[in-house]
Write a protein that holds these residues in place. Structure first.
Motif, PDB file in Angstrom:
ATOM      1  N   ASP A   1       0.552   0.442  11.585  1.00  0.00           N
ATOM      2  CA  ASP A   1       0.089   1.555  10.931  1.00  0.00           C
ATOM      3  C   ASP A   1      -1.629   1.378  10.690  1.00  0.00           C
ATOM      4  O   ASP A   1      -2.250   1.876   9.750  1.00  0.00           O
ATOM      5  CB  ASP A   1       0.450   1.551   9.757  1.00  0.00           C
ATOM      6  CG  ASP A   1       0.280   2.952   8.759  1.00  0.00           C
ATOM      7  OD1 ASP A   1      -0.255   4.011   9.401  1.00  0.00           O
ATOM      8  OD2 ASP A   1       0.514   2.870   7.534  1.00  0.00           O
TER       9      ASP A   1
ATOM     10  N   ASP B   1       1.293   4.751  -1.055  1.00  0.00           N
ATOM     11  CA  ASP B   1       1.166   5.350   0.264  1.00  0.00           C
ATOM     12  C   ASP B   1      -0.275   5.096   0.964  1.00  0.00           C
ATOM     13  O   ASP B   1      -1.282   5.124   0.201  1.00  0.00           O
ATOM     14  CB  ASP B   1       1.042   6.973   0.219  1.00  0.00           C
ATOM     15  CG  ASP B   1       0.857   7.485   1.620  1.00  0.00           C
ATOM     16  OD1 ASP B   1       1.215   7.077   2.730  1.00  0.00           O
ATOM     17  OD2 ASP B   1       0.576   8.867   1.657  1.00  0.00           O
ATOM     18  N   PRO B   2      -0.400   4.326   2.284  1.00  0.00           N
ATOM     19  CA  PRO B   2      -1.665   3.863   2.838  1.00  0.00           C
ATOM     20  C   PRO B   2      -2.476   4.809   2.791  1.00  0.00           C
ATOM     21  O   PRO B   2      -3.733   4.656   2.670  1.00  0.00           O
ATOM     22  CB  PRO B   2      -1.207   3.279   4.095  1.00  0.00           C
ATOM     23  CG  PRO B   2       0.391   3.184   3.838  1.00  0.00           C
ATOM     24  CD  PRO B   2       0.859   3.691   2.812  1.00  0.00           C
ATOM     25  N   LYS B   3      -2.308   6.086   3.003  1.00  0.00           N
ATOM     26  CA  LYS B   3      -3.363   7.319   2.882  1.00  0.00           C
ATOM     27  C   LYS B   3      -3.943   7.320   1.762  1.00  0.00           C
ATOM     28  O   LYS B   3      -4.964   7.640   1.629  1.00  0.00           O
ATOM     29  CB  LYS B   3      -2.666   8.637   3.345  1.00  0.00           C
ATOM     30  CG  LYS B   3      -2.065   8.679   4.793  1.00  0.00           C
ATOM     31  CD  LYS B   3      -1.426  10.028   4.973  1.00  0.00           C
ATOM     32  CE  LYS B   3      -0.762   9.952   6.501  1.00  0.00           C
ATOM     33  NZ  LYS B   3       0.154  11.285   6.443  1.00  0.00           N
ATOM     34  N   ALA B   4      -3.114   7.196   0.510  1.00  0.00           N
ATOM     35  CA  ALA B   4      -3.907   7.239  -0.742  1.00  0.00           C
ATOM     36  C   ALA B   4      -4.870   6.230  -1.079  1.00  0.00           C
ATOM     37  O   ALA B   4      -5.810   6.223  -1.612  1.00  0.00           O
ATOM     38  CB  ALA B   4      -2.820   7.177  -1.762  1.00  0.00           C
TER      39      ALA B   4
ATOM     40  N   TRP C   1      -5.714   1.612  11.031  1.00  0.00           N
ATOM     41  CA  TRP C   1      -7.008   2.703  11.358  1.00  0.00           C
ATOM     42  C   TRP C   1      -7.711   1.779  11.945  1.00  0.00           C
ATOM     43  O   TRP C   1      -8.457   1.875  13.122  1.00  0.00           O
ATOM     44  CB  TRP C   1      -7.476   3.596  10.313  1.00  0.00           C
ATOM     45  CG  TRP C   1      -6.214   4.578  10.327  1.00  0.00           C
ATOM     46  CD1 TRP C   1      -5.064   4.955  10.573  1.00  0.00           C
ATOM     47  CD2 TRP C   1      -6.832   5.788   9.553  1.00  0.00           C
ATOM     48  NE1 TRP C   1      -4.667   6.025  10.213  1.00  0.00           N
ATOM     49  CE2 TRP C   1      -5.615   6.730   9.599  1.00  0.00           C
ATOM     50  CE3 TRP C   1      -7.818   6.501   9.045  1.00  0.00           C
ATOM     51  CZ2 TRP C   1      -5.494   8.101   9.069  1.00  0.00           C
ATOM     52  CZ3 TRP C   1      -7.797   7.687   8.389  1.00  0.00           C
ATOM     53  CH2 TRP C   1      -6.588   8.474   8.430  1.00  0.00           C
TER      54      TRP C   1
ATOM     55  N   GLY D   1      -1.567  -0.935   0.720  1.00  0.00           N
ATOM     56  CA  GLY D   1      -0.481  -0.076   0.327  1.00  0.00           C
ATOM     57  C   GLY D   1       0.846  -0.392   0.311  1.00  0.00           C
ATOM     58  O   GLY D   1       1.729  -0.061  -0.643  1.00  0.00           O
TER      59      GLY D   1
ATOM     60  N   ARG E   1      -6.454   4.509   1.396  1.00  0.00           N
ATOM     61  CA  ARG E   1      -7.843   4.766   2.248  1.00  0.00           C
ATOM     62  C   ARG E   1      -8.591   5.942   1.627  1.00  0.00           C
ATOM     63  O   ARG E   1      -9.912   5.691   1.674  1.00  0.00           O
ATOM     64  CB  ARG E   1      -7.068   5.518   3.740  1.00  0.00           C
ATOM     65  CG  ARG E   1      -6.451   4.335   4.354  1.00  0.00           C
ATOM     66  CD  ARG E   1      -6.082   4.796   5.805  1.00  0.00           C
ATOM     67  NE  ARG E   1      -5.184   4.067   6.828  1.00  0.00           N
ATOM     68  CZ  ARG E   1      -4.028   4.205   7.184  1.00  0.00           C
ATOM     69  NH1 ARG E   1      -3.385   5.200   6.539  1.00  0.00           N
ATOM     70  NH2 ARG E   1      -3.297   3.496   7.572  1.00  0.00           N
ATOM     71  N   ILE E   2      -7.971   7.045   1.203  1.00  0.00           N
ATOM     72  CA  ILE E   2      -8.840   7.913   0.345  1.00  0.00           C
ATOM     73  C   ILE E   2      -9.552   7.212  -0.761  1.00  0.00           C
ATOM     74  O   ILE E   2     -10.675   7.480  -1.001  1.00  0.00           O
ATOM     75  CB  ILE E   2      -7.935   8.967  -0.092  1.00  0.00           C
ATOM     76  CG1 ILE E   2      -7.625   9.886   1.037  1.00  0.00           C
ATOM     77  CG2 ILE E   2      -8.787   9.935  -0.955  1.00  0.00           C
ATOM     78  CD1 ILE E   2      -6.641  10.690   0.511  1.00  0.00           C
TER      79      ILE E   2
ATOM     80  N   CYS F   1      -6.119  -1.516   4.390  1.00  0.00           N
ATOM     81  CA  CYS F   1      -5.653  -0.570   3.317  1.00  0.00           C
ATOM     82  C   CYS F   1      -3.938  -0.160   3.519  1.00  0.00           C
ATOM     83  O   CYS F   1      -3.341   0.125   2.572  1.00  0.00           O
ATOM     84  CB  CYS F   1      -6.313   0.976   3.516  1.00  0.00           C
ATOM     85  SG  CYS F   1      -8.131   0.934   3.079  1.00  0.00           S
ATOM     86  N   ALA F   2      -3.644  -0.161   4.883  1.00  0.00           N
ATOM     87  CA  ALA F   2      -2.197   0.019   5.001  1.00  0.00           C
ATOM     88  C   ALA F   2      -1.355  -1.317   4.449  1.00  0.00           C
ATOM     89  O   ALA F   2      -0.397  -1.298   3.941  1.00  0.00           O
ATOM     90  CB  ALA F   2      -1.895   0.134   6.591  1.00  0.00           C
TER      91      ALA F   2
END
Length: 62
Positions: free
Chosen positions: A12, A29-32, A14, A23, A34-35, A19-20
């Motif tokens: 996962d 959530d890894p997306k959160a 990027w 998370g 990252r944001i 960040c993953a």
């Protein structure tokens, strides 16, 4: 695979997987993560240095 250890996942990523990994470790959530990191980069501070330091110190999952 969910794990409680602080590692950079191999599936996962990027850029480096920091960040993953954060998370997964804290159940976010890894997306959160990252944001939140991107938004924090708009503020003054050592965010990039901390990211690079974590990249170096966090072991890879593989």
């Amino acid at each position: 695979m969910t794990t409680n250890s602080l590692t950079r996942p191999s599936d996962d990523r990027w850029i480096a997987g920091v960040c993953a990994g954060l998370g997964r470790r804290f159940g976010i959530d890894p997306k959160a993560v990252r944001i939140a990191f991107v938004i924090s980069c708009l503020l003054p501070g050592p965010q990039f240095l901390i990211y690079i330091l974590l990249w170096i110190l966090m072991p890879s999952e593989d």
